[in-house]
Scaffold this motif. Structure first.
Motif: not given
Length: 795
Positions: A431, A433-435, A437-438, A441, A478-479, A482, A485-486
């Motif tokens: 989570s 990592s996804a944030v 990347l967001l 993004a 990046a989006l 993310a 990854v999510g």
């Protein structure tokens, strides 16, 4: 009345196990993965397979209809030539042996570019299937092996090479998993069949023909050998077993080198002695040359966001990294990166995971060239590194290691082999990592600012401007990262909670991989209709016909270059050849082609230009095909007799003298050793030369020469030690004349002069190749019993 046996209550885990058995059983059947990867390959290359289009590659040229000769004529071209008049004369005997690659048989029945396309198709299939085979040999779940195969076969690290036409690189990349599988299984079982397969695959890979990629592949095999021999010795404490495994592994590599002998040793000797990579370039600008085309930190970060750094492709992309341009991608995929990192949680319990991670790090560090000390250390201590450039080519090793690591990670998730506490930590890490990347993004400029502050503090203003223009692509990348990854975090959490069946988990990952990699792969896949391009013999035909009316031997300078002014079947001054003779290559890289004296020396009888030229000493010969033809009356002939000579031992001094307009090399040859004759200072005439035979392919020249006094017979082709001179049947030494050319000293009188090309290294290695191939065939016949798949448990 007979009582019914009480039915066993099915728990979620037993239901789950029951539901995945059919898929696992099907994947265990040999034909299922073969069909799967064949279908995947067909989908990727459907346009090539089902239409007449070809796949365009920048390095394979725009002659899309090349290779339409009759079958018999193509068959006659398979035996390698000895010599070529190309670029002043190049030793074809020491060239690459692409015609020995097994798929070359396809080229006999289709055009050159269609053949290249089939090389891409077969390479993708082999990359996927052999990786599946390799992962299964490691004891990994069939679904994990399937995902790893798809990841490796679809990775832009692999599938971005069609853009440049690098089918040879792709072939080596596709064969690496088979070599790895054979060595791994051979070291475990000590069965000779595996080592025969390894030797045969190494031999085939040599004829791909990309020797540098094979060289890097052998590095990985050497490291794998060391890992396995130590592992088994620590387990068994059996020195005899370690020696036997070592003998088998060494024998397999020797067998592979024997099979590929004709494709390795002549080329290596030529590279080290006479080509552009030998001599001063190797010793002088050595490390700078060896470190050129390294990867840079931008390319490594692009393993997460592939758009970071950019590419030189259509679609609004621009490259702003530190190399001159970017025609491929090192992106492996977010899915193998995600699960490869997950696999590291068992690095202490599973030694092979530690080995793969070490291989991954080693390849990354080497690919970075001057950014890490590893490449420079290898440059000084590892044979061969000091004559090679482009360390970034090693990227396929970290791609392969990452895909196998991801298979270990997926295998563990499929087994739900993780504690609740570890599952919770994984959920938090995914989570987070996804944030992150967001954030990148929606604010890619923040990423660029951090990058310039930490990794590229002196980034040129022009690069900064291009990077800022490219931020939109970086943000989109990046989006997507993310998002992926999510999704993977949620899927993995559900699987670890036994809320998602293993086959469902794996089947969702497959389209995720393909969507992620295809968005990059498609940028490097360009189709072209060959029918819209004229055959090479119909390009500038009137100019070519005019030049061919001149029956003498000569060279032509095409302006601005040979690519924009193609002249099929004409000897050109310029060109590109990996095995170009060093001194000739030095002339082309300098500004010497702007000097009349050098053009005359190179036998440049004609200039063909797109634009009119204002050169007083050139005679306008005509116009045709919207091109201007000029004749150079001062061009030296292909063969000439110099009555005088001057001995100069310094090649730089010779070249400087030849640049001087007052130097007359056809009257006073500049040589580098004593010719054994005295100069004729009172010569009234030079003598006569009659060309009786000149077969460049066979490497044979025959001249009838009449000299009124001692003469230096100069032949305007590159001096090479494999040429031999015979005067009236007696062998005479060949000497280098006028910096580039070869020559023989003649006394007064009539002479029959023959020049014969003989490559003793090729003659020897050809027999070694025959012997190695025979050993392989006989060995396969004897030992080709179906090996038992006693795979280890991946744990």
């Amino acid at each position: 009345m007979k009582k019914r046996a009480p039915q066993q209550r099915q728990t979620p885990s037993t239901l789950e196990a029951t539901s995945q058995v059919p898929i696992t059983d099907k994947l265990s059947k040999p034909w299922v993965p073969i069909v799967f990867f064949a279908l995947l390959t067909i989908i990727y290359f459907y346009r090539f397979i089902f239409t007449g289009d070809v796949i365009y590659g920048s390095d394979t040229g725009a002659e899309l209809q090349k290779g339409q000769e009759p079958f018999v004529e193509k068959l006659a071209q398979i035996p390698p030539a000895n010599w070529s008049r190309f670029m002043g004369g190049t030793p074809e005997s020491s060239g690459l042996r692409a015609q020995y690659f097994p798929l070359q048989v396809i080229a006999l029945f289709t055009s050159e570019h269609r053949y290249f396309g089939w090389r891409y198709v077969v390479a993708m299939f082999c990359a996927g299937y052999f990786t599946f085979l390799c992962a299964r040999a490691l004891g990994l779940h069939p679904l994990a092996a399937l995902v790893a195969g798809v990841a490796y076969a679809s990775a832009p690290t692999f599938l971005s090479f069609p853009r440049a036409g690098h089918f040879a690189k792709m072939s080596v990349i596709s064969l690496l998993p088979l070599m790895y599988w054979a060595l791994y299984r051979g070291m475990d079982t000590r069965k000779i069949i595996y080592f025969l397969i390894l030797g045969g695959t190494v031999g085939i890979s040599i004829y791909t023909p990309h020797l540098q990629m094979v060289y890097f592949a052998l590095w990985s095999l050497g490291l794998l050998y060391l890992y396995k021999v130590v592992q088994h010795y620590l387990k068994d404490k059996n020195i005899n077993g370690a020696l036997y495994r070592s003998l088998l592994a060494a024998g397999a590599i020797c067998l592979g080198l024997a099979i590929g002998a004709e494709g390795v040793f002549p080329q290596y000797w030529n590279t080290k002695t006479v080509t552009k990579r030998a001599g001063k370039e190797q010793a002088g600008a050595g490390y700078e040359y060896a470190a050129s085309w390294s990867l840079h930190p931008e390319e490594i970060f692009a393993l997460v966001i592939p758009e970071f750094g950019g590419f030189n492709v259509e679609g609004g992309y621009q490259y702003w990294g530190r190399n001159i341009f970017k025609g491929n991608s090192e992106y492996v995929g977010i899915v193998p990166l995600f699960f490869g990192l997950f696999a590291l949680s068992r690095i202490r319990k599973k030694s092979h995971i530690a080995f793969l991670f070490a291989l991954f790090i080693l390849a990354i560090a080497f690919s970075l060239g001057p950014h890490t000390p590893l490449h420079k250390i290898f440059y000084h201590i590892v044979p061969g590194v000091n004559v090679l450039r482009a360390p970034g080519m090693i990227a396929f090793l970290f791609s392969f290691a990452l895909c196998l690591l991801s298979a270990y990670g997926i295998h563990r998730i499929l087994k739900a082999d993780i504690s609740p506490e570890s599952s919770r930590k994984f959920l938090i890490a995914g989570s987070a990592s996804a944030v992150i990347l967001l954030i990148f993004a929606f604010a890619p400029s923040v990423l660029l600012t951090i990058w310039r502050s930490v990794f590229w503090t002196d980034m040129p203003a022009q690069k900064v401007q291009i990077a800022q223009v490219s931020l939109g692509h970086v943000g989109q990348g990046a989006l997507l990262a993310a998002l992926f990854v999510g999704i993977m975090t949620v899927l993995t959490h559900l699987r670890l909670q036994n809320k998602l069946q293993p086959h469902v988990f794996a089947l969702i990952l497959l389209p995720l991989i393909l969507v992620d990699t295809w968005r990059i792969d498609k940028l490097f896949l360009t189709y072209a209709n060959p029918n819209i391009v004229l055959p090479q013999e119909r390009i500038n035909p009137n100019v070519v016909n005019y030049l061919k009316q001149d029956t003498s031997l000569f060279r032509v300078l095409a302006l601005p270059n040979a690519k924009e002014v193609p002249l099929y079947g004409i000897d050109l001054v310029t060109g590109f050849n990996d095995f170009a003779i060093g001194r000739y290559d030095n002339i082309l890289k300098s500004n010497d082609l702007n000097r009349p004296t050098i053009l005359n020396l190179l036998n440049t009888k004609y200039l063909v230009s797109q634009n009119p030229l204002d050169i007083p000493w050139m005679q306008k010969a005509g116009e045709a095909d919207n091109l201007h033809i000029y004749q150079n009356p001062l061009a030296l002939p292909w063969f000439y007799l110099a009555p005088q000579f001057e001995i100069i031992n310094d090649e730089d001094q010779i070249l400087e003298r030849l640049r001087d307009p007052n130097t007359r090399p056809h009257e006073t040859a500049l040589i580098e050793e004593n010719p054994g004759i005295t100069p004729d200072t009172n010569a009234q005439e030079t003598g006569t030369i009659q060309r009786l035979d000149y077969d460049a392919r066979q490497g044979y020249v025959k001249l009838q020469v009449n000299t009124p006094g001692p003469r230096i017979l100069v032949v305007s082709q590159n001096h090479h030690p494999h040429w031999q001179a015979f005067v009236n049947g007696q062998q005479k030494p060949l000497i280098r004349a006028n910096y580039l050319w070869t020559a023989v000293a003649l006394s007064a009188g009539e002479h029959t002069v023959e020049l014969r090309y003989h490559d003793p290294i090729v003659a020897t290695t050809r027999w070694i190749t025959f012997a190695g191939t025979a050993v392989l065939i006989i060995g396969l016949i004897i030992f080709a019993r179906k090996p038992t798949e006693d795979t280890e448990d991946a744990g």
